[in-house]
Design an enzyme around this catalytic site. Structure first.
Site, PDB file in Angstrom:
ATOM      1  N   MET A   1      10.765  14.069  33.489  1.00 14.30           N
ATOM      2  CA  MET A   1       9.595  13.367  32.967  1.00 14.30           C
ATOM      3  C   MET A   1       8.695  12.951  34.136  1.00 14.30           C
ATOM      4  SD  MET A   1      10.690  11.440  29.518  1.00 14.30           S
ATOM      5  CE  MET A   1      11.354   9.967  30.234  1.00 14.30           C
TER       6      MET A   1
ATOM      7  N   HIS B   1      12.047  11.731  42.222  1.00 15.75           N
ATOM      8  CA  HIS B   1      12.742  11.088  43.343  1.00 15.75           C
ATOM      9  C   HIS B   1      13.835  12.043  43.828  1.00 15.75           C
ATOM     10  CE1 HIS B   1      15.765  10.306  40.327  1.00 15.75           C
ATOM     11  NE2 HIS B   1      14.904   9.607  39.608  1.00 15.75           N
TER      12      HIS B   1
ATOM     13  N   HIS C   1      16.015  13.967  41.321  1.00 15.16           N
ATOM     14  CA  HIS C   1      15.427  15.208  40.771  1.00 15.16           C
ATOM     15  C   HIS C   1      15.478  16.327  41.817  1.00 15.16           C
ATOM     16  CE1 HIS C   1      13.030  12.068  38.452  1.00 15.16           C
ATOM     17  NE2 HIS C   1      13.593  12.764  37.478  1.00 15.16           N
TER      18      HIS C   1
ATOM     19  N   GLN D   1      11.058  10.643  22.493  1.00  7.92           N
ATOM     20  CA  GLN D   1      12.310   9.994  22.882  1.00  7.92           C
ATOM     21  C   GLN D   1      12.136   8.517  23.206  1.00  7.92           C
ATOM     22  OE1 GLN D   1      12.743  12.807  26.336  1.00  7.92           O
ATOM     23  NE2 GLN D   1      13.622  11.045  27.359  1.00  7.92           N
TER      24      GLN D   1
ATOM     25  N   GLY E   1      21.072  15.267  35.761  1.00  8.86           N
ATOM     26  CA  GLY E   1      21.782  14.319  36.621  1.00  8.86           C
ATOM     27  C   GLY E   1      22.818  13.534  35.817  1.00  8.86           C
TER      28      GLY E   1
ATOM     29  N   LYS F   1      23.530  10.511  36.160  1.00  8.90           N
ATOM     30  CA  LYS F   1      23.145   9.126  35.857  1.00  8.90           C
ATOM     31  C   LYS F   1      22.949   8.990  34.345  1.00  8.90           C
ATOM     32  CE  LYS F   1      19.065   7.314  36.520  1.00  8.90           C
ATOM     33  NZ  LYS F   1      18.708   6.778  35.176  1.00  8.90           N
ATOM     34  N   ASP F   2      22.359  10.024  33.752  1.00 10.21           N
ATOM     35  CA  ASP F   2      22.199  10.053  32.299  1.00 10.21           C
ATOM     36  C   ASP F   2      23.394  10.809  31.713  1.00 10.21           C
ATOM     37  OD1 ASP F   2      19.403   8.904  31.992  1.00 10.21           O
ATOM     38  OD2 ASP F   2      19.083  10.473  33.463  1.00 10.21           O
TER      39      ASP F   2
ATOM     40  N   SER G   1      16.127   6.125  39.978  1.00 17.12           N
ATOM     41  CA  SER G   1      15.539   6.230  38.647  1.00 17.12           C
ATOM     42  C   SER G   1      14.041   6.018  38.783  1.00 17.12           C
ATOM     43  CB  SER G   1      16.124   5.138  37.736  1.00 17.12           C
ATOM     44  OG  SER G   1      15.301   4.979  36.598  1.00 17.12           O
TER      45      SER G   1
HETATM   46  O1  PAF Z   1      16.170  12.941  31.657  1.00 14.48           O
HETATM   47  C1  PAF Z   1      14.950  13.067  31.428  1.00 14.48           C
HETATM   48  O2  PAF Z   1      14.102  12.895  32.314  1.00 14.48           O
HETATM   49  C2  PAF Z   1      14.493  13.411  30.018  1.00 14.48           C
HETATM   50  O3  PAF Z   1      15.297  12.795  29.061  1.00 14.48           O
HETATM   51  C3  PAF Z   1      14.400  14.916  29.765  1.00 14.48           C
HETATM   52  C4  PAF Z   1      15.752  15.594  29.852  1.00 14.48           C
HETATM   53  C5  PAF Z   1      13.451  15.557  30.770  1.00 14.48           C
HETATM   54  C6  PAF Z   1      13.849  15.180  28.357  1.00 14.48           C
HETATM   55  O4  PAF Z   1      12.599  14.620  28.188  1.00 14.48           O
END
Ligand code: PAF
Length: 286
Positions: A30, A34, A37, A61, A147, A149-150, A185
Site C-alpha cells: 500500500m 520501508h 517492503h 480493507q 511480510g 509482521k502481518d 510499519s
Molecule cells: O499488507 C498490505 O500492505 C496490504 O494488506 C496488501 C497485501 C497490499 C493488500 O492491500
C-alpha cells in the site's frame, strides 16, 4: 522502471515478459515503503526476471472509522526507492479502475477471516483477499511476497491460494525491525516521539514471552497474561488483543508448542500496531 497505471498496460507488460520466457515475482504494497517492503523486493529480484511492485491503498480493507483517508501516501518517494532497487514495474492503479461502479464481487476466507485482526476489523480480510486476488489475476505472478509482521494476512492469503487452486506461491518473509526492535510499519509514521518510545512495549513483551517459554513455561494463558500485564503498565498503550494461536487455524491454544503464533495488536495513542512471534524449537521465538 516502468510506472503503469492501467490494468490493460499491466497485463500487456506481463504477457510480453512471459513471451520472452521471464518468470514473475510480485510484491503487493500500500506504499509509503520501508525496509520491510524492500526486503521483499530484494527476495523477488534475486529469483525472478521480472519484479512487479504494486502500490495501491485499497479502500475495501479499511473500516469506516479507520485511516483510509490519512494513510501515508508518497508515490514519488516510493518510485525513487523502487527504482534504486532495480524494480521492473511499479503498478499504481486508480481505485475507480480496481472497483468500477457497480463492483460487487468479494472473496471471503471463512473461519480464518474473523479471528485476531478480523475480530476488531470486520471486513478487513474480505477487502485484502479481494484486492490480492484481483492483483494476482492482473499480474499472474509465480510467487507473491508478504511480510510476517502481518502473519494473519499471510495465513489467510495462503488458504485463499489453496482453496481457489491459484497458480501462485505465497512466500512469507521475516519481520524487519528498527534497530531498537520496533517492527517496521508505514503506520509508525503516525507516532509522536513519546508514542514511538511507548511502542517498544510490543517487542519488549514478545521478547519477555520468549524468555518465559525458553525457561519452560508452556501454559498459553500464563504467557498471554504476562504479556498483557507488561503492556498494561505502559500508560500510552491500550490492548486490542493478545493471543497465542495455532498457525494453521488461528484457534486459541492451551499449550504453547513449536509453531504457536503469539500475536498482538495494541493501540499506542490512536495508532494501532501489530507484532507477533512464532515459537520455534526449544521455545525460542522468532
Ligand atoms: O499488507 C498490505 O500492505 C496490504 O494488506 C496488501 C497485501 C497490499 C493488500 O492491500
Amino acid at each position: 522502471m516502468k510506472i503503469l497505471a492501467t490494468i490493460a498496460e499491466m497485463k500487456a507488460a506481463v504477457r510480453a515478459a512471459r513471451s520472452q520466457g521471464q518468470t514473475v515475482g510480485f510484491v503487493p504494497t500500500m506504499g509509503f515503503l520501508h525496509e520491510g517492503h524492500l526486503s521483499l523486493v530484494r527476495a523477488s529480484k534475486s529469483t525472478f526476471g521480472l519484479t512487479v511492485v504494486s502500490v495501491f491503498v485499497n479502500p475495501t480493507q479499511f473500516g469506516p472509522q479507520e485511516d483510509f483517508k490519512t494513510y501515508p501516501r508518497d508515490l514519488a518517494r516510493d518510485a525513487a526507492m523502487l527504482e534504486k532497487e532495480g524494480v521492473d514495474i511499479l503498478f499504481n492503479p486508480e481505485a475507480g479502475a480496481m472497483y468500477p461502479p457497480g463492483y460487487g464481487t468479494y472473496v471471503e476466507v471463512q473461519g480464518l477471516q474473523d479471528r485476531l485482526c478480523g475480530a476488531s476489523r470486520p471486513g478487513h480480510f474480505r477487502g485484502v483477499c479481494t484486492v490480492v486476488l484481483k492483483l494476482f489475476e492482473i499480474i499472474r505472478p509465480d510467487v507473491a511476497y508478504f511480510g510476517r509482521k502481518d502473519a494473519h494476512q499471510a495465513i489467510v492469503l495462503t488458504r485463499m491460494v489453496r482453496d481457489l487452486n491459484l497458480d501462485v506461491r505465497i512466500d512469507v518473509r521475516p519481520i524487519v525491525r528498527e534497530a531498537d526492535g520496533l517492527a517496521m510499519s508505514s503506520r509508525n509514521t503516525y507516532l509522536n516521539p513519546a508514542e514511538r518510545q511507548a511502542a517498544l512495549v510490543l517487542i519488549r513483551s514478545l521478547r519477555a514471552a520468549g524468555t518465559w517459554i525458553a525457561a519452560g513455561e508452556r501454559r498459553a494463558a500464563a504467557v498471554v497474561a504476562g504479556i498483557r500485564e507488561m503492556i498494561g503498565r505502559e500508560p500510552l498503550a491500550r490492548i486490542d488483543y493478545v493471543e497465542a494461536v495455532g498457525a494453521a487455524d488461528l484457534g486459541p491454544v492451551e499449550t504453547i508448542e513449536d509453531g504457536t503464533l503469539i500475536a498482538l495488536a495494541v493501540f499506542i495513542g490512536k495508532t494501532r500496531l501489530i507484532d507477533n512471534a512464532v515459537v520455534g524449537p526449544e521455545g525460542k521465538i522468532w
